[in-house]
Design an enzyme around this catalytic site. Structure first.
Site: not given
Ligand code: NAD
Ligand code: DAU
Length: 352
Positions: A15, A133-135, A158, A162, A188, A197, A291
């Site tokens: 990104i 991130t949305d995570e 991760y 974040k 993305n 990814k 998870g």
């Protein structure tokens, strides 16, 4: 644009390289300094088209190195920071959480401290923009969307790292009055994404007739956004976002993994002149991710209504463009798939 000299961390990554390109081309009067440690995920080839422009500079360095980061602020007197540098792959965080804590949490605090020390309470025309991130919001059920008010519920090392960095950035706003803004984006896709990814991995495996590893039943859902649209959102938020606020960014584009992979198989069969169904025969269901978050989906209405942003590409067009890019840039893929990648790949997928 208020800034004269902007630090973009992680600009050699997926990104980050699109953000660097957009800023260097769109703002010739602004000096853009790309700070990147060039880990396995950083690649200066991503920026070969702009690296000789006069308003672009690259600095190789590590955000976890406190002294180095403080010196860099002294050297360049940055007035803006766009912070993307991170360990970004969920599977790697499951096998090696500590490197995520170091880079994503300690590295972010180092940057915040350096900005705070250097700006010394003079915050006019200064901004620290943290890319998240949305995570951090956890996992959705069948319905509902993540909004900026959704409670944090990170579930992987991760996303926990974040989430922690987001909290720290907000803490610097409330405690020290530092001007900050945060955005949380969905998945993305597009050119220059490292093939650990899902999308570039699937393209590469189809091209080489290798099994396509699908975790679990393939029914997990992600909301996909073309990377250039994320970079456009970052530009708008950097210039017009309200300090102290958070903006969610999403593609309004939910897919189960298996449906997404099937579409990619059909497009690739056509582009590679293969018999219909040839690529689908590579689909292999493997052991699920530990998870594994069930569903992510973003409500971007705040960004769309307040800052007039919306995704510019439909997914069908974006995925065609993405596949074309990887097929036309075989050399890029060959260069990133070295012995280290092969080792990672075998360790990650052999036992599944
Ligand atoms: P990436 O892994 O492709 O790139 C990360 C970059 O950071 C690399 O160039 C790497 O060399 C650099 N880096 C890593 N550790 C560093 C360190 N200690 N010091 C300096 N540089 C370092 O990641 P990406 O997918 O481009 O993600 C960029 C940012 O956007 C991350 O913060 C990530 O959490 C966030 N994000 C990613 C997505 C996505 O779908 N990829 C979605 C939302 C948010
Ligand atoms: O939502 C934003 C996040 O999207 C970013 O913060 C992360 O940096 C980015 O990596 C991405 O995380 P995901 O875990 O969603 O992306 P990944 O490409 O790893 O996986 C996408 C989906 O595909 C997920 O449900 C897991 C599944 N998957 C992934 C791989 C690598 C497979 O089924 N097989 C695979 O081999």
């Amino acid at each position: 644009m208020n800034s004269k000299r902007v630090l973009i961390s992680g600009g050699a990554g997926f990104i980050g390289s699109h953000v660097v390109r957009l800023f260097v081309n769109k703002y010739p009067e602004v000096e853009v300094i790309n700070l990147d440690a060039l880990t396995y995920a950083g690649n200066l080839e991503n920026l070969a088209d702009i690296d000789n422009l006069p308003n672009y500079k690259f600095e190789k360095g590590d955000i976890t190195d406190e002294e180095y980061i403080n010196d860099l602020f002294k050297k360049y007197d940055f007035d803006g920071v766009i912070h993307l540098a991170a360990e970004s792959h969920v599977d790697r965080s499951i096998t090696d959480p500590l490197s995520f804590i170091k880079t994503n949490i300690v590295g972010t605090v180092n940057l915040l401290n350096a900005a705070r020390n250097h700006w010394n309470g003079e915050y006019e025309n200064k901004l620290f923009y943290h890319i998240s991130t949305d995570e951090v919001y956890g996992s959705l059920g069948e319905t509902g969307l993540f909004t900026e008010d959704t409670s944090y519920d990170p579930r992987s090392p991760y996303s926990a790292s974040k989430a922690s960095s987001d909290h720290l950035v907000r803490a610097y706003f409330h405690t020290y009055g530092m001007p900050v803004v945060i955005s949380n984006c969905s998945n993305n896709y597009g050119p220059n994404q490292f093939p650990e990814k899902l999308i570039p991995l699937v393209i590469n495996n189809i091209k080489n007739m290798k099994p396509i590893p699908v975790y679990g039943k393939g029914d997990n859902i992600r909301d996909w956004l073309y990377v250039v649209d994320h970079a456009r959102a970052i530009d708008v938020i950097f210039n017009e976002g309200k300090h102290g606020d958070t903006y969610n960014i999403g593609g309004i584009n939910e897919w189960t993994n298996i449906d997404l992979i099937r579409v990619m198989c059909r497009v690739m069969d056509r582009k590679l002149n293969r018999e219909a169904g040839a690529s689908e025969s590579l689909i292999t269901f493997v052991k699920d991710r530990a998870g594994h978050d069930r569903r992510y989906a973003i409500d971007s209405s705040k960004l769309m209504n307040e800052l007039d942003w919306k995704p510019s590409l439909q997914f069908e067009e974006g995925i065609e463009k993405t596949i074309d890019w990887y097929l036309e840039n075989e050399k890029w893929m060959k260069n990133v798939i070295d012995g280290t990648y092969e080792k990672y790949y075998n360790r990650q997928y052999e036992e599944r």
